[in-house]
Scaffold this active site. Structure first.
Site, PDB file in Angstrom:
ATOM      1  N   TYR A  95       0.791  -1.239   0.000  1.00 61.17           N
ATOM      2  CA  TYR A  95       0.000   0.000   0.000  1.00 61.17           C
ATOM      3  C   TYR A  95       0.819   1.284   0.000  1.00 61.17           C
ATOM      4  O   TYR A  95       0.309   2.347  -0.342  1.00 61.17           O
ATOM      5  CB  TYR A  95      -0.950   0.000   1.200  1.00 61.17           C
ATOM      6  CG  TYR A  95      -2.041  -1.038   1.075  1.00 61.17           C
ATOM      7  CD1 TYR A  95      -1.789  -2.378   1.365  1.00 61.17           C
ATOM      8  CD2 TYR A  95      -3.301  -0.698   0.620  1.00 61.17           C
ATOM      9  CE1 TYR A  95      -2.770  -3.341   1.228  1.00 61.17           C
ATOM     10  CE2 TYR A  95      -4.297  -1.656   0.478  1.00 61.17           C
ATOM     11  CZ  TYR A  95      -4.026  -2.967   0.779  1.00 61.17           C
ATOM     12  OH  TYR A  95      -5.008  -3.918   0.634  1.00 61.17           O
ATOM     13  N   SER A 128      -1.480  11.380  -0.509  1.00 60.90           N
ATOM     14  CA  SER A 128      -2.604  10.760  -1.220  1.00 60.90           C
ATOM     15  C   SER A 128      -3.498  11.838  -1.810  1.00 60.90           C
ATOM     16  O   SER A 128      -3.541  12.961  -1.315  1.00 60.90           O
ATOM     17  CB  SER A 128      -3.465   9.938  -0.253  1.00 60.90           C
ATOM     18  OG  SER A 128      -2.705   9.058   0.518  1.00 60.90           O
ATOM     19  N   ASN A 130      -6.564  13.870  -1.934  1.00 59.98           N
ATOM     20  CA  ASN A 130      -7.377  14.269  -0.792  1.00 59.98           C
ATOM     21  C   ASN A 130      -8.847  14.256  -1.192  1.00 59.98           C
ATOM     22  O   ASN A 130      -9.280  15.064  -2.004  1.00 59.98           O
ATOM     23  CB  ASN A 130      -6.927  15.673  -0.362  1.00 59.98           C
ATOM     24  CG  ASN A 130      -7.656  16.180   0.852  1.00 59.98           C
ATOM     25  OD1 ASN A 130      -8.803  15.799   1.101  1.00 59.98           O
ATOM     26  ND2 ASN A 130      -7.008  17.040   1.607  1.00 59.98           N
ATOM     27  N   GLU A 165      -9.336   3.845  -2.636  1.00 59.14           N
ATOM     28  CA  GLU A 165     -10.513   4.310  -1.905  1.00 59.14           C
ATOM     29  C   GLU A 165     -10.533   5.831  -1.738  1.00 59.14           C
ATOM     30  O   GLU A 165     -10.829   6.343  -0.655  1.00 59.14           O
ATOM     31  CB  GLU A 165     -10.614   3.608  -0.541  1.00 59.14           C
ATOM     32  CG  GLU A 165     -10.670   2.097  -0.671  1.00 59.14           C
ATOM     33  CD  GLU A 165     -11.029   1.368   0.616  1.00 59.14           C
ATOM     34  OE1 GLU A 165     -11.055   1.998   1.684  1.00 59.14           O
ATOM     35  OE2 GLU A 165     -11.303   0.154   0.537  1.00 59.14           O
ATOM     36  N   ASP A 205     -15.871  -0.634  -2.150  1.00 56.95           N
ATOM     37  CA  ASP A 205     -17.148  -1.116  -2.646  1.00 56.95           C
ATOM     38  C   ASP A 205     -18.190  -0.086  -2.232  1.00 56.95           C
ATOM     39  O   ASP A 205     -18.116   0.483  -1.156  1.00 56.95           O
ATOM     40  CB  ASP A 205     -17.442  -2.468  -1.995  1.00 56.95           C
ATOM     41  CG  ASP A 205     -18.453  -3.279  -2.771  1.00 56.95           C
ATOM     42  OD1 ASP A 205     -18.752  -2.932  -3.934  1.00 56.95           O
ATOM     43  OD2 ASP A 205     -18.950  -4.270  -2.206  1.00 56.95           O
ATOM     44  N   GLU A 266      -8.974  -6.280  -2.973  1.00 56.54           N
ATOM     45  CA  GLU A 266      -9.066  -6.867  -1.639  1.00 56.54           C
ATOM     46  C   GLU A 266     -10.297  -7.769  -1.640  1.00 56.54           C
ATOM     47  O   GLU A 266     -11.341  -7.382  -2.155  1.00 56.54           O
ATOM     48  CB  GLU A 266      -9.269  -5.804  -0.533  1.00 56.54           C
ATOM     49  CG  GLU A 266      -8.074  -4.922  -0.248  1.00 56.54           C
ATOM     50  CD  GLU A 266      -8.381  -3.811   0.772  1.00 56.54           C
ATOM     51  OE1 GLU A 266      -9.479  -3.806   1.376  1.00 56.54           O
ATOM     52  OE2 GLU A 266      -7.521  -2.933   0.951  1.00 56.54           O
TER      53      GLU A 266
END
Ligand SMILES: *[C@@H]1O[C@H](CO)[C@@H](O)[C@H](O)[C@H]1NC(C)=O
Ligand SMILES: *[C@@H]1O[C@H](CO)[C@@H](O)[C@H](O)[C@H]1NC(C)=O
Ligand SMILES: *[C@@H]1O[C@H](CO)[C@@H](O)[C@H](O)[C@H]1NC(C)=O
Ligand SMILES: *[C@@H]1O[C@H](CO)[C@@H](O)[C@H](O)[C@H]1NC(C)=O
Ligand SMILES: *[C@@H]1O[C@H](CO)[C@@H](O)[C@H](O)[C@H]1NC(C)=O
Ligand SMILES: *[C@@H]1O[C@H](CO)[C@@H](O)[C@H](O)[C@H]1NC(C)=O
Ligand SMILES: *[C@@H]1O[C@H](CO)[C@@H](O)[C@H](O)[C@H]1NC(C)=O
Ligand SMILES: *[C@@H]1O[C@H](CO)[C@@H](O)[C@H](O)[C@H]1NC(C)=O
Ligand SMILES: *[C@@H]1O[C@H](CO)[C@@H](O)[C@H](O)[C@H]1NC(C)=O
Ligand SMILES: *[C@@H]1O[C@H](CO)[C@@H](O)[C@H](O)[C@H]1NC(C)=O
Ligand SMILES: *[C@@H]1O[C@H](CO)[C@@H](O)[C@H](O)[C@H]1NC(C)=O
Length: 553
Positions: A95, A128, A130, A165, A205, A266
């Protein structure tokens, strides 16, 4: 001659088998082994120890504030390698990585074991995209490129992910144009380096109202601005479920016509008993028309219990497989790869037109431009008269708040922050909206200082700003300098190059402050736009609005 060439060939084969794995390519909507044209499926496991979690009362599972690079930890990697082999995985997902560390030992032993890498390019805190204040900025592009450069030499990188995500709700779909722009620029960079690594994104998801549109948006329009592979983090098959009563049938239905490779980035619900019978479904005939495998979550113990496949001893020396590990191992061992369609009949990938925005999916089809380091450095260097001079190393925590303050002050005087603002819903991107947050803040501070006739009190921000005595001599000079930077810069989309190491602009009067990162995941920008009265400023003169650079953009 013959013996020599045989010897050379053997050497080449030896080197190839040690250092090189077959290139995995995309054809149509599937993955293929480019050596023999057979279909390739990801049979992977998430492989990263959890970092320190931040405190976020609003979030039941707070974001991490740091990370441990598992590919740079050679002893742990050697400890885990036998388990990864036993598990039978052909890929690990990692990650966050740290480009300044050495990854040779671990990556090469994984390659020797036939294990590919799926590497997320982002980092916790300010590394990341934002989701609250989305922007695709020079500091993120530079971080991603540094991370790519650290792995360019390895043959077993399967994919680089540009985000994980980022979008978690309909409102956050405004971040989608920035994810797509990141995919576009990272893909252009990889191709410029002759890298065959795929470009991916991992989605949480979510509701069908935006889950499908987001996937379609990130793979629409053209190869140049689309992902190569879409990952879904999915936990819709738990414990003793069967295929028919799990969430899988409707998922397969939703993505029946999807155009690019699709996999579970995942999977592995943590409800005991964890039988992992979903593996037979994922790699079985019901799903391989849509799916190219999945990554089980996850190898290590985590704060949320029940996901780990091994227990690590307190001294870190041993990793003991648990019963979940054994279940997953048996399921993985039973998998055979369905080899249809063949690579030749997979065809070329189609890129449909993009979904139009609607109430549940807000993303504009107009993407932000490629972040331009040179332009940001040029403007900062030549036209900032008032600059951010942090009195703390924890700048991530205050930059967003100070941008909010400065923009609030500008708005109070009838000006605005359009130059540094980006809107993924309207598709409007200010000329400096791709600059790093510190540069954006110095722009806003300069704008306020110039708007107030260079009143020294308007370049303070409670001690966070300093007049740049080496800066432009007048607001007209500032504007001319900024305009010449803009005129010289390429605009729109271009192939980024390795990050230029441009030193940050600091006020001549002040020594630069080195920084280290901390704060919450979304701290790049603060959510709150603070009211002006929080600032200890005595603005006495409000001059007529300037023309040109500081107000017109
Ligand atoms: C790719 O095909 C070659 C030739 O059949 C084979 O040796 C290799 O193991 C395959 N690689 C993968 C990752 O399937
Ligand atoms: C990367 O590793 C270097 C060297 O250990 C360290 O100084 C730096 O803080 C690390 N970066 C991150 C983002 O963890
Ligand atoms: C990649 O290989 C080149 C050429 O051997 C070498 O100069 C470079 O340092 C390597 N990069 C990394 C990150 O190992
Ligand atoms: C990429 O490949 C082309 C064609 O083989 C070659 O000319 C070019 O130098 C390569 N670029 C890099 C960065 O290796
Ligand atoms: C495939 O789908 C059928 C019908 O829903 C179901 O009965 C069967 O168990 C599924 N097979 C697998 C391996 O998931
Ligand atoms: C792993 O640790 C958990 C919690 O400490 C414990 O219940 C379990 O028995 C351990 N499993 C193994 C295989 O050591
Ligand atoms: C593996 O597959 C065989 C044959 O299909 C089956 O009998 C067996 O139950 C499977 N094992 C597991 C652990 O699912
Ligand atoms: C800023 O401008 C000065 C003078 O033109 C130049 O010497 C310096 O290299 C520039 N610095 C940056 C970071 O571009
Ligand atoms: C800088 O700004 C932050 C955030 O608004 C504030 O808390 C701090 O007091 C300011 N001054 C200094 C010297 O850090
Ligand atoms: C994150 O913030 C730290 C401290 O301000 C800074 O050193 C680092 O470059 C930032 N990282 C990114 C990707 O912006
Ligand atoms: C940085 O600031 C944030 C927000 O104020 C705080 O939560 C965090 O603990 C600080 N980090 C450090 C290392 O001081």
């Amino acid at each position: 001659m013959r013996s020599l060439s045989t010897y050379s060939l053997l050497c080449l084969l030896f080197v190839a088998s040690v250092f090189s794995l077959d290139t995995i390519t995309r054809a149509g909507r599937y993955l293929y082994n480019s050596t023999d044209g057979s279909r390739f499926y990801i049979k992977g496991v998430a492989y990263q120890e959890e970092g320190t979690l931040g405190s976020d009362a609003a979030n039941s599972l707070p974001e991490p504030t740091d990370f441990i690079d598992p590919l740079a930890d050679a002893p742990s990697c050697q400890r885990d390698l036998p388990n990864l082999k036993t598990l039978g995985v052909n890929a690990v997902r990692v990650y966050s990585v740290n480009a300044s560390l050495n990854h040779d030992a671990c990556v090469q032993s994984l390659a020797d074991a036939g294990i590919y890498l799926i590497i997320d390019l982002s980092q916790p805190v300010n590394g990341s995209l934002n989701r609250d204040f989305p922007a695709w900025t020079t500091n993120l592009l530079d971080l991603y490129i540094e991370n790519i450069n650290a792995f360019l030499n390895y043959s077993n990188v399967l994919a680089f992910n540009v985000g994980n995500e980022v979008v978690t709700s309909p409102a956050e779909t405004v971040a989608a144009p920035f994810i797509k722009a990141a995919a576009r620029d990272i893909k252009a960079y990889l191709r410029s380096k002759n890298s065959t690594a795929l470009v991916g994104y991992s989605s949480i998801d979510g509701d069908q109202s935006w889950r499908g549109p987001l996937a379609n948006f990130l793979s629409c329009d053209s190869d140049a601005d689309s992902l190569d592979i879409f990952g879904l983090n999915n936990y819709e098959y738990c414990s003793t479920a069967t295929y028919s009563n799990s969430g899988y049938p409707s998922l397969v239905q939703d993505f029946t016509n999807y155009n690019i490779p699709f996999y579970f980035s995942e999977f592995g619900c943590n409800v005991e008993p964890r039988l992992f019978t979903e593996v037979a479904s994922i790699f079985g005939p019901n799903m391989t028309g849509v799916f190219s495998g999945g990554v089980a979550f996850g190898y290590f113990q985590a704060t949320v219990p029940g996901f780990n496949l091994v227990n690590i001893s307190s001294d870190g020396s041993t990793a003991t497989p648990n019963s979940d590990f054994n279940n997953l191992q048996q399921q993985f061992a039973n998998v055979t790869f369905n080899n249809t369609p063949s690579e030749s009949s997979a065809g070329s990938t189609s890129f449909p037109s993009c979904p139009q925005p609607n109430a549940a999916f807000l993303a504009s089809t107009t993407l932000p431009p490629t972040p331009n380091d040179e332009l940001c450095a040029c403007v900062a260097n030549s036209s900032f008269s008032c600059v951010f001079t942090p009195q703390t190393t924890n700048t991530t925590a205050i930059i967003g708040e100070l941008i909010g303050i400065a923009c609030g002050l500008l708005a109070n005087q009838g000006s605005n922050c359009d130059v540094i603002s980006a809107s993924g819903s309207s598709g409007t991107y200010g000329e400096l909206s791709f600059c790093d947050p510190g540069t954006q803040l110095s722009w806003a501070m300069t704008a306020f200082y110039e708007l107030n006739g260079r009143n020294p009190a308007s370049c303070s921000f409670s001690g966070n700003a300093t007049i740049n005595t080496a800066g432009p001599s007048s607001s007209a000079a500032a504007e001319a300098a900024a305009n010449s930077c803009l005129a010289a810069a390429p605009t729109g989309t271009f192939t980024p190059t390795a990050a230029s190491s441009v030193p940050p602009v600091t006020a001549a009067a002040t020594s630069s402050t080195s920084s280290s990162s901390s704060g919450s995941k979304n701290a790049g920008f603060s959510k709150s736009h603070q009211p002006a009265e929080l600032i200890a400023l005595s603005v006495v003169t409000i001059v007529a609005a300037l023309g040109g650079f500081w107000t017109v953009f």
